[in-house]
Design a protein around this motif. Structure first.
Motif, mmCIF file in Angstrom:
data_model
loop_
_atom_site.group_PDB
_atom_site.id
_atom_site.type_symbol
_atom_site.label_atom_id
_atom_site.label_comp_id
_atom_site.label_asym_id
_atom_site.label_seq_id
_atom_site.Cartn_x
_atom_site.Cartn_y
_atom_site.Cartn_z
ATOM 1 N N PHE A 83 10.198 9.705 10.425
ATOM 2 C CA PHE A 83 8.798 9.336 10.222
ATOM 3 C C PHE A 83 8.772 8.281 9.124
ATOM 4 O O PHE A 83 9.237 8.533 8.003
ATOM 5 C CB PHE A 83 7.964 10.560 9.815
ATOM 6 C CG PHE A 83 7.696 11.503 10.946
ATOM 7 C CD1 PHE A 83 6.596 11.327 11.772
ATOM 8 C CD2 PHE A 83 8.540 12.577 11.181
ATOM 9 C CE1 PHE A 83 6.343 12.203 12.817
ATOM 10 C CE2 PHE A 83 8.293 13.460 12.220
ATOM 11 C CZ PHE A 83 7.195 13.269 13.038
ATOM 12 N N HIS A 84 8.267 7.101 9.457
ATOM 13 C CA HIS A 84 8.281 5.972 8.529
ATOM 14 C C HIS A 84 6.991 5.172 8.645
ATOM 15 O O HIS A 84 6.149 5.474 9.488
ATOM 16 C CB HIS A 84 9.477 5.065 8.815
ATOM 17 C CG HIS A 84 9.338 4.363 10.133
ATOM 18 N ND1 HIS A 84 9.636 4.967 11.330
ATOM 19 C CD2 HIS A 84 8.898 3.119 10.442
ATOM 20 C CE1 HIS A 84 9.402 4.118 12.321
ATOM 21 N NE2 HIS A 84 8.946 2.993 11.814
ATOM 22 N N ALA A 85 6.876 4.139 7.798
ATOM 23 C CA ALA A 85 5.735 3.218 7.862
ATOM 24 C C ALA A 85 6.235 1.815 7.551
ATOM 25 O O ALA A 85 7.212 1.647 6.807
ATOM 26 C CB ALA A 85 4.657 3.632 6.868
ATOM 27 N N GLN A 86 5.568 0.822 8.120
ATOM 28 C CA GLN A 86 5.961 -0.575 7.905
ATOM 29 C C GLN A 86 5.853 -0.982 6.443
ATOM 30 O O GLN A 86 6.641 -1.763 5.955
ATOM 31 C CB GLN A 86 5.104 -1.508 8.764
ATOM 32 C CG GLN A 86 5.309 -1.344 10.248
ATOM 33 C CD GLN A 86 6.690 -1.773 10.682
ATOM 34 O OE1 GLN A 86 7.240 -2.725 10.167
ATOM 35 N NE2 GLN A 86 7.262 -1.044 11.624
ATOM 36 N N TRP A 87 4.891 -0.447 5.734
ATOM 37 C CA TRP A 87 4.635 -0.831 4.355
ATOM 38 C C TRP A 87 5.510 -0.079 3.356
ATOM 39 O O TRP A 87 5.465 -0.336 2.156
ATOM 40 C CB TRP A 87 3.160 -0.592 4.012
ATOM 41 C CG TRP A 87 2.656 0.745 4.467
ATOM 42 C CD1 TRP A 87 1.971 0.999 5.621
ATOM 43 C CD2 TRP A 87 2.815 2.007 3.817
ATOM 44 N NE1 TRP A 87 1.684 2.341 5.726
ATOM 45 C CE2 TRP A 87 2.189 2.986 4.621
ATOM 46 C CE3 TRP A 87 3.406 2.422 2.629
ATOM 47 C CZ2 TRP A 87 2.153 4.332 4.291
ATOM 48 C CZ3 TRP A 87 3.370 3.766 2.290
ATOM 49 C CH2 TRP A 87 2.753 4.696 3.111
ATOM 50 N N CYS A 88 6.324 0.841 3.807
ATOM 51 C CA CYS A 88 7.116 1.724 2.944
ATOM 52 C C CYS A 88 8.481 1.114 2.631
ATOM 53 O O CYS A 88 9.328 0.982 3.522
ATOM 54 C CB CYS A 88 7.269 3.070 3.649
ATOM 55 S SG CYS A 88 8.444 4.192 2.901
ATOM 56 N N GLY A 89 8.687 0.766 1.377
ATOM 57 C CA GLY A 89 9.963 0.185 0.949
ATOM 58 C C GLY A 89 11.151 1.107 1.148
ATOM 59 O O GLY A 89 12.168 0.699 1.729
ATOM 60 N N PRO A 90 11.087 2.363 0.690
ATOM 61 C CA PRO A 90 12.207 3.283 0.908
ATOM 62 C C PRO A 90 12.524 3.505 2.392
ATOM 63 O O PRO A 90 13.676 3.706 2.754
ATOM 64 C CB PRO A 90 11.734 4.584 0.247
ATOM 65 C CG PRO A 90 10.777 4.132 -0.801
ATOM 66 C CD PRO A 90 10.081 2.937 -0.222
ATOM 67 N N CYS A 91 11.505 3.438 3.253
ATOM 68 C CA CYS A 91 11.727 3.599 4.700
ATOM 69 C C CYS A 91 12.607 2.474 5.232
ATOM 70 O O CYS A 91 13.459 2.683 6.097
ATOM 71 C CB CYS A 91 10.404 3.595 5.454
ATOM 72 S SG CYS A 91 9.289 4.930 5.012
ATOM 73 N N LYS A 92 12.383 1.270 4.712
ATOM 74 C CA LYS A 92 13.165 0.111 5.156
ATOM 75 C C LYS A 92 14.614 0.214 4.723
ATOM 76 O O LYS A 92 15.494 -0.359 5.344
ATOM 77 C CB LYS A 92 12.533 -1.169 4.616
ATOM 78 C CG LYS A 92 11.185 -1.463 5.225
ATOM 79 C CD LYS A 92 10.553 -2.694 4.637
ATOM 80 C CE LYS A 92 9.176 -2.909 5.226
ATOM 81 N NZ LYS A 92 8.501 -4.061 4.659
#
Length: 165
Positions: A83-92
């Motif tokens: 589960f991630h988001a485009q705006w999330c730095g740690p997700c990237k």
């Protein structure tokens, strides 16, 4: 693609061919041969066909609830749900690391990527309150999870543990 074929054909001409093209009849002949080449490009000839492999994708983006049910809940393999988001730095940062850890397992585990902005209902259903959150699912049940970033060794350990359960 036709432009590439034309450029390839022109680049393969020798100086003698260029001199012959100065006459209108030769130019028409060149045009006809070019159309024949474009109709059946040489790179598609049977002797040089592309290899056909039946590799399944290591990871996939969830399209909707039905897709999630079909490819995650009903999967025979264990599935890691990112589960991630485009705006999330740690997700990237986590996403590529997690894909690498899953790829090392050579098809023994799958990875589903769920954008929480596009699929808020799935995030709510599975209790995701922060991103990145990774759920390990087997047979439709959540068997393990973590929130936040992990280093490569911790990810490898997590994936191996999910496969071994």
């Amino acid at each position: 693609m036709a432009h590439r074929l034309l450029v390839r054909r022109i680049c393969s001409l020798s100086a003698k061919d260029v001199c012959r093209l100065q006459s209108p009849a030769a130019a028409a002949s060149f045009s006809t041969s070019l159309h024949a080449t474009a109709a059946r490009p040489s790179f598609l000839s049977p002797s040089r066909s592309l290899p056909r492999t039946s590799r399944r994708a290591v990871s996939f983006n969830v399209q909707d609830n039905e897709d999630f049910t079909e490819r995650v809940v009903n999967s025979e393999l264990p599935v890691l749900v990112d589960f991630h988001a485009q705006w999330c730095g740690p997700c990237k940062i986590l996403g590529p690391r997690l894909e690498k850890a899953v790829a090392k397992q050579k098809g023994r585990v799958a990875m589903a990527k769920v954008d929480i902005d596009d699929h808020t209902d799935l995030a709510i259903e599975y209790g995701v309150s922060a991103v990145p959150t990774v759920l390990a699912m087997r047979g439709g049940d959540v068997v393990d999870h973590f929130v936040g970033i992990k280093d490569d060794d911790e990810l490898d350990s997590f994936v191996s543990k999910v496969i071994g359960q």
